[in-house]
Design an enzyme around this catalytic site. Structure first.
Site, PDB file in Angstrom:
ATOM      1  N   HIS A  58      -4.697  -6.069  -9.142  1.00 25.32           N
ATOM      2  CA  HIS A  58      -5.581  -4.956  -8.790  1.00 25.32           C
ATOM      3  C   HIS A  58      -7.025  -5.443  -8.776  1.00 25.32           C
ATOM      4  CE1 HIS A  58      -6.871  -0.841  -8.329  1.00 25.32           C
ATOM      5  NE2 HIS A  58      -7.767  -1.043  -9.279  1.00 25.32           N
ATOM      6  N   MET A 118       0.816  -1.214   0.000  1.00 24.37           N
ATOM      7  CA  MET A 118       0.000   0.000   0.000  1.00 24.37           C
ATOM      8  C   MET A 118       0.856   1.275   0.000  1.00 24.37           C
ATOM      9  SD  MET A 118      -2.805  -1.485  -0.264  1.00 24.37           S
ATOM     10  CE  MET A 118      -3.963  -0.119  -0.142  1.00 24.37           C
ATOM     11  N   ILE A 127       2.443   4.181  -2.945  1.00 21.38           N
ATOM     12  CA  ILE A 127       2.601   4.625  -4.330  1.00 21.38           C
ATOM     13  C   ILE A 127       4.098   4.635  -4.626  1.00 21.38           C
ATOM     14  CG2 ILE A 127       2.256   6.515  -5.967  1.00 21.38           C
ATOM     15  CD1 ILE A 127      -0.342   5.287  -5.178  1.00 21.38           C
ATOM     16  N   LEU A 128       4.495   3.996  -5.698  1.00 22.02           N
ATOM     17  CA  LEU A 128       5.911   3.897  -6.050  1.00 22.02           C
ATOM     18  C   LEU A 128       6.313   5.023  -6.992  1.00 22.02           C
ATOM     19  CD1 LEU A 128       5.855   0.054  -6.607  1.00 22.02           C
ATOM     20  CD2 LEU A 128       6.930   1.239  -4.677  1.00 22.02           C
TER      21      LEU A 128
END
Length: 196
Positions: free
Chosen positions: A111, A92, A94-95
């Site tokens: 997803h 959880m 964001i990369l």
């Protein structure tokens, strides 16, 4: 057969991680899970992986001055395990584009929607609010854009009368556990490739 080495990134219970680990136990499966990394030390999935004899690591992003510094250490851990493929399984965070581009074509995610529908969070609630008649999950390559990478496999479930978030998510999760190991097998076997 040379098996691809897989690192899994998790944040919680790791149910998709467990499905991947179980699949890789088959002698003819073209990949093996060599490490599980979490951004939460209390993630239940770390205990599950460790009990299977798989290397584990946890890194708290809050301990790093920037996301980039956090991800640099993540990459070092993954590379210390000689990982060929990275699987996101409920990770959880964001990369950054830099991280996703470093692993381009070698990082996949599951997803809980039929992409491109319902990118981001709360997919089941959003599908129900829209009155959708079908819902599902998608395994896709990870790219800098959120949930925008090319799909590898998808599975559809009907939205039934009386469904709520819990019943719909449970039905989708069954399909996640089915298609994620198959998508990883396809990538590890060279049956699917990323086109940038």
């Amino acid at each position: 057969m040379s098996r691809k080495k897989v690192g899994i990134l998790i944040s919680g219970r790791g149910s998709n991680m467990s499905a991947l680990i179980e699949a890789t136990k088959a002698p003819d499966y073209p990949a093996e899970v060599v490490g599980v990394l979490s951004n939460r030390a209390a993630a239940k999935g770390l205990e599950i992986a460790a009990a299977q004899g798989i290397a584990t690591a946890s890194l708290a992003q809050s301990k790093f001055p920037t996301r980039e510094a956090f991800e640099d250490v993540m990459t070092r851990v993954l590379e210390s395990w000689e990982v060929d493929i990275v699987c996101l399984a409920g990770f959880m965070r964001i990369l950054t584009p830099e991280f996703t581009l470093h692993w381009a074509g070698r990082m996949i995610n599951i997803h809980p929607s039929l992409l491109p529908l319902y990118k981001g969070l709360d997919t089941h609630a959003r599908a129900l609010a829209d009155g959708a008649s079908r819902h599902g999950c998608t395994v896709h390559f990870v790219t800098p854009g959120l949930d925008e990478g090319a799909p590898i496999l998808a599975a559809e479930v009907p939205v039934l009368p009386g469904d709520d978030v819990d019943t719909l998510s449970a039905r989708v999760l069954v399909e996640e556990h089915r298609i994620y190991p198959e998508a990883l097998r396809m990538l590890a076997a060279g049956e699917v490739a990323f086109n940038s």
